[in-house]
Design an enzyme around this catalytic site. Structure first.
Site, short mmCIF file in Angstrom:
data_model
loop_
_atom_site.label_atom_id
_atom_site.label_comp_id
_atom_site.label_asym_id
_atom_site.label_seq_id
_atom_site.Cartn_x
_atom_site.Cartn_y
_atom_site.Cartn_z
CD GLU A 1 -3.16 -0.58 0.19
OE1 GLU A 1 -3.08 0.52 -0.39
OE2 GLU A 1 -4.12 -1.36 0.01
CB SER A 2 2.09 3.17 2.39
OG SER A 2 2.52 2.34 3.47
#
Length: 464
Positions: free
Chosen positions: A312-313
């Site tokens: 995700e990040s």
């Protein structure tokens, strides 16, 4: 995480998600025909190998051949007893000496003698590939090899087809790998200690996320059919094994087993893998305790949550996407509000992500869906939304495939990108190739973390 496979007449033994770690399992040196309790045994020859038999990061036995032969033993109501050998030839000699009842070492039917009965059911094929480092010249054939020296896996060095290959390429020096360790051989190619090596393709695929500096140059031998071997006087047992393998192949259950080891493609480039390995050391320690707290609270394995967060990040707690999702777990504003998450507080985001994933698994997906399929489907829903995943499951069912198995649903999700298909559903079209790539990337990161990070065992709390 548990992998439910086919057992007895329906499902295999539940097995934990795993990856090859090279640890040798203590196996029975010899096995009597009947255990002291009176239970008949199935004595099987195996070897410690990424595709055959090994100890997973949680200390459990694993491997494609182990999964299948242990499930077969259960269908026959036999107690499985294993004996490890360093080479297939040594195992076959043990079979002829009646020291074992079967050999499950991923061998082929070539060069068998009259005293050996191979299974005929086609459960898995694998060829041979030549590997080299991407930092060096990549040949397209043996004629382009410089220097003309190749190390060959000991598993296939004496294979009849390898002997023929060596005769056809007499100017090349083919050398057997005396270390008897295919994974070390692959690693040596990536480290440029070995220029070229030949290994089985499925062995390379099983180790691809850890030895990304070794690449496939070309196919040396097209896929060969794998077989189990039985002694000549064990024809009935061989026939039962054929029936078992045929049954799980026809009903599609073999797909789940193969997906465990080979189902997700290589999605980590060398650069991606190097950055990931660096951030495991530099960034993961900052968040590890919160991932483990989330495991305690919501029952989601912490390394899977860490893999999800990295996808995700890249473990950046203030990450913001073009679509407005924010934080280490990339929440939308609406979802963050619903789950009371502070998107820029990494602890809140991690715990919220674990809670959201657990809700998708528990309440969003049918209870009958087994692991690990439920987890992969929940990850897809985390990315694209539960509604689109359910629509893909319906498409899968209409195609007479299993809507409860990720390998089948994975093939139908991209169809929702077509307007004429999406028009059948209220949600309309979606970029549904994205969740497929998303899930497989998470699986790749998880595969690496399973090897590099230990499992978390919460401390037992004293009741007061």
């Amino acid at each position: 995480m548990l992998v439910a496979l086919v057992a007895a007449a329906a499902l295999l033994l539940p097995l934990k998600l795993a990856t090859w770690v090279g640890a040798r399992v203590d196996a029975t040196v010899s096995a009597p025909a009947v255990t002291p309790s009176g239970t008949p045994t199935l004595r099987v020859a195996v070897m410690v190998h990424p595709t055959i038999f090994y100890t997973d990061p949680n200390g459990e036995p694993a491997g494609l051949e182990y999964d299948l032969i242990s499930a077969f033993a259960k269908t026959q109501q036999l107690k499985l007893q294993l004996k490890t050998f360093d080479t297939p030839d040594a195992a076959r000699f043990a079979l002829l000496r009646d020291e074992v009842d079967a050999v499950a070492m991923g061998g082929t039917a070539d060069s068998l003698n009259a005293a050996e009965l191979p299974t005929k059911a086609r459960y898995h094929d694998s060829g041979w590939v030549l590997l080299n480092s991407p930092r060096k010249f990549t040949p397209k054939s043996f004629a382009e090899l410089k220097p003309k020296r190749v190390l060959v896996s000991a598993r296939i060095f004496s294979h009849p087809r390898m002997i023929e290959l060596r005769q056809r390429n007499a100017t090349i020096q083919f050398v057997e790998d005396v270390k008897l360790d295919d994974e070390s051989l692959i690693a040596a190619v990536g480290d440029e200690d070995v220029d070229y090596a030949i290994v089985e393709e499925d062995t390379y695929n099983a180790s691809r996320h850890f030895h990304y500096d070794a690449q496939r140059a070309f196919t040396v031998q097209p896929a060969l059919q794998r077989v189990w071997l039985f002694a000549h006087d064990e024809a009935r047992l061989r026939d039962e094994a054929n029936a078992f393998l045929t049954r799980i192949t026809r009903d599609g259950q073999i797909t789940r087993v193969l997906d465990r080891y080979f189902g997700f493609p290589q999605r980590l480039t060398a650069i991606d893998a190097e950055v990931f390995a660096e951030r495991i050391g530099s960034l993961l320690p900052r968040y590890r305790a919160w991932f483990q707290q989330a495991q305690e609270t919501y029952g989601i394995e912490w390394r899977l949550l860490a893999a999800l967060a990295y996808q995700e990040s890249h473990w950046t707690d203030d990450a913001t996407s073009e679509t407005g999702v924010r934080g280490i777990m990339q929440f939308t504003e609406d979802t963050a509000r619903r789950y009371k998450v502070d998107r820029l507080d990494p602890r809140s985001s991690i715990l919220g992500g674990a809670r959201y994933l657990s809700v998708l698994k528990r309440d969003g997906l049918a209870a009958r869906i087994q692991e690990p399929d439920k987890t992969w489907l929940a990850l897809a829903a985390y990315n694209i939304g539960l509604g689109h995943v359910e629509n893909a499951r319906l498409l899968t069912q209409r195609a007479n495939k299993n809507p409860d198995m990720w390998p089948d649903v994975r093939r139908h999700l991209p169809l929702l990108a077509k307007p004429e298909v999406a028009a059948q559903f209220k949600l309309g079209p979606c970029r549904c190739n994205m969740p497929v790539e998303y899930v497989e990337s998470v699986r790749a990161y998880y595969d690496v973390l399973l090897r590099m990070e230990p499992a978390y065992q919460p401390k037992i709390r004293v009741q007061r």
